[in-house]
Design an enzyme around this catalytic site. Structure first.
Site, short mmCIF file in Angstrom:
data_model
loop_
_atom_site.label_atom_id
_atom_site.label_comp_id
_atom_site.label_asym_id
_atom_site.label_seq_id
_atom_site.Cartn_x
_atom_site.Cartn_y
_atom_site.Cartn_z
N CYS A 141 0.83 -1.22 0.00
CA CYS A 141 0.00 0.00 0.00
C CYS A 141 0.87 1.26 0.00
CB CYS A 141 -0.91 -0.02 1.22
SG CYS A 141 -0.06 -0.39 2.76
N HIS A 220 -2.46 5.69 6.26
CA HIS A 220 -1.08 6.17 6.43
C HIS A 220 -1.02 7.61 5.89
CE1 HIS A 220 0.12 1.94 6.73
NE2 HIS A 220 -0.19 1.71 5.48
P1 NAD Z 1 -5.15 -10.68 6.48
O1 NAD Z 1 -4.53 -11.30 7.67
O2 NAD Z 1 -6.25 -9.69 6.66
O3 NAD Z 1 -5.70 -11.81 5.50
C1 NAD Z 1 -4.94 -12.95 5.20
C2 NAD Z 1 -5.86 -14.10 4.88
O4 NAD Z 1 -5.06 -15.26 4.60
C3 NAD Z 1 -6.78 -14.48 6.05
O5 NAD Z 1 -8.05 -14.80 5.53
C4 NAD Z 1 -6.11 -15.73 6.64
O6 NAD Z 1 -7.05 -16.59 7.23
C5 NAD Z 1 -5.51 -16.35 5.40
N1 NAD Z 1 -4.38 -17.24 5.67
C6 NAD Z 1 -3.55 -17.24 6.75
N2 NAD Z 1 -2.63 -18.22 6.61
C7 NAD Z 1 -2.91 -18.86 5.45
C8 NAD Z 1 -2.34 -19.96 4.78
N3 NAD Z 1 -1.26 -20.60 5.26
N4 NAD Z 1 -2.89 -20.36 3.61
C9 NAD Z 1 -3.95 -19.73 3.08
N5 NAD Z 1 -4.55 -18.67 3.68
C10 NAD Z 1 -4.02 -18.23 4.85
O7 NAD Z 1 -3.93 -10.04 5.64
P2 NAD Z 1 -4.00 -8.83 4.62
O8 NAD Z 1 -3.89 -7.56 5.39
O9 NAD Z 1 -5.12 -9.02 3.69
O10 NAD Z 1 -2.61 -9.00 3.87
C11 NAD Z 1 -2.45 -9.89 2.79
C12 NAD Z 1 -1.26 -9.46 1.96
O11 NAD Z 1 -1.52 -8.14 1.45
C13 NAD Z 1 0.07 -9.35 2.71
O12 NAD Z 1 1.12 -9.65 1.81
C14 NAD Z 1 0.13 -7.88 3.08
O13 NAD Z 1 1.45 -7.42 3.29
C15 NAD Z 1 -0.50 -7.26 1.84
N6 NAD Z 1 -1.08 -5.94 2.06
C16 NAD Z 1 -1.80 -5.67 3.19
C17 NAD Z 1 -2.32 -4.38 3.36
C18 NAD Z 1 -3.06 -4.00 4.60
O14 NAD Z 1 -2.92 -2.87 5.04
N7 NAD Z 1 -3.85 -4.86 5.18
C19 NAD Z 1 -2.13 -3.42 2.37
C20 NAD Z 1 -1.47 -3.77 1.19
C21 NAD Z 1 -0.92 -5.02 1.05
#
Ligand code: NAD
Length: 338
Positions: A141, A220
């Protein structure tokens, strides 16, 4: 051709990307995965997304809760052309081999390293680099936010150097873990990794970053100083961003003085989940002194990467050769004005 998209990890980013795919006419969701029978598994059912578990052994825990699944990720890979991997940072890399062996393309998120795919993606800056690729990574992000405003300025005026301070939200609104409640925490590993991450898309850019984490969940804020190669006035800079996609002005003069008011504005616009997918630049916070440009921008961390994932699917699946056309299509289906 309708591209069949699977989401591995239906969490903060995954559920938003799934809904964004649903809004497109050239792609469809063929399944999403959950690890536990949480409320989000029921949400997937309500959205009519076929539900899969990540591991085969997890199926029985869903059955016990009365939630039907179509199988596990292994089965989803048989019906998908591409997976958008939205698992927590560092988890996605464990799945790369499985995707490769199944002959399914995959997009990873910013929590993974650039080296995992060799292609880091931002739709406006390098759409063509993902053309036909088997693997790509949509940058984080914060990196998306930095590239959205830096790339057009570099193109128009040239950037000698950038110093950016990222004021990071402590956790996402629904998280029950994150930063301390009453503390500001500087990142002591300097300069932070965000500069090198921007360089995965703009390798020529001279950029350094610092970060402080603050106890807020909404967005942010970036405080950015650029030394320009060519002289420019404030109105010239504003004109560049005015024609850049997914950059939107907000104005303190008209009552948007903080991230709280941007989030309120998103709700007033009727945005799904109250998301704000554009990068918000404070129009009355842009200043140029000599060749130095100063500005503030805000990043809605839960949603700015969502349209980038849609464009990345189009590039990797060769659905649209013109990046700007893909951006416009995505924007119009998601209610982003430009
Ligand atoms: P999150 O924790 O909200 O969601 C992750 C999902 O993956 C959950 O549903 C969880 O149950 C599932 N999960 C956990 N372990 C798993 C496994 N071994 N196999 C399959 N599924 C699994 O995370 P998020 O915030 O959505 O982040 C996901 C990605 O996006 C990360 O790489 C993060 O860095 C990136 N990201 C996050 C944001 C943010 O602010 N939330 C912003 C941009 C990018």
């Amino acid at each position: 051709m309708t591209v069949r998209v699977g989401i591995n990890g239906y969490g903060t980013i995954g559920k938003r990307v799934a809904c964004a795919v649903k809004a497109q006419d050239d792609m469809e969701i063929v399944g999403v995965t959950k690890t536990r029978p949480s409320y989000e598994a029921r949400l997937a059912e309500m959205e009519k997304f076929p539900l899969y578990t990540a591991e085969e052994e997890q199926i029985s825990t869903f059955e016990k809760e009365g939630i039907a699944t179509k199988g596990s990720l292994k089965d989803l890979l048989e019906v998908a052309d591409i997976i958008v991997d939205c698992t927590p940072g560092g988890v996605g890399e464990r799945y790369r081999k499985m995707y490769e062996e199944a002959g399914v393309k995959a997009i990873f998120q910013g929590g993974e390293e650039h080296g995992l795919t060799g292609v880091s993606f931002n739709a406006f800056a390098n759409y063509s680099e993902a053309w036909g690729a088997n693997f790509a990574r949509v940058v984080s992000c914060n990196t998306t936010g930095l590239v959205r405003t830096l790339f057009p300025i570099d193109h128009a005026y040239g950037i000698e150097s950038v110093a950016a301070t990222i004021v990071r939200r402590g956790a996402d609104p629904a998280d029950n873990k994150g930063s301390a409640l009453n503390a500001i925490e500087p990142s002591l590993k300097l300069p932070t990794h965000h500069g090198p991450d921007v360089q995965t898309i703009m390798p020529w850019l001279n950029i350094t970053t610092m970060v402080v984490k603050v106890p807020t969940t909404l967005m942010h804020v970036h405080c950015i100083t650029i030394n320009l190669k060519k002289p420019a006035k404030e109105q010239d800079i504003l004109a560049v961003w005015d024609s850049a996609p997914r950059v939107r002005f907000v104005n303190g003069k008209y009552g948007i003085k903080s991230t709280a008011q941007i989030m309120e504005f998103a709700k007033d616009l009727g945005r799904s989940r109250g998301d704000f997918m554009e990068i918000a630049v404070w129009q009355d916070g842009v200043k140029v002194r000599d060749n130095t440009l100063y500005y503030y921008q805000a990043v809605h961390q839960e949603s700015d990467v969502v349209p980038e994932n849609i464009d990345c699917i189009r590039a990797m699946m060769k659905l649209e050769a013109d990046g700007m056309k893909s951006i416009q299509k995505t924007n119009s289906t998601l209610g982003i004005s430009k």
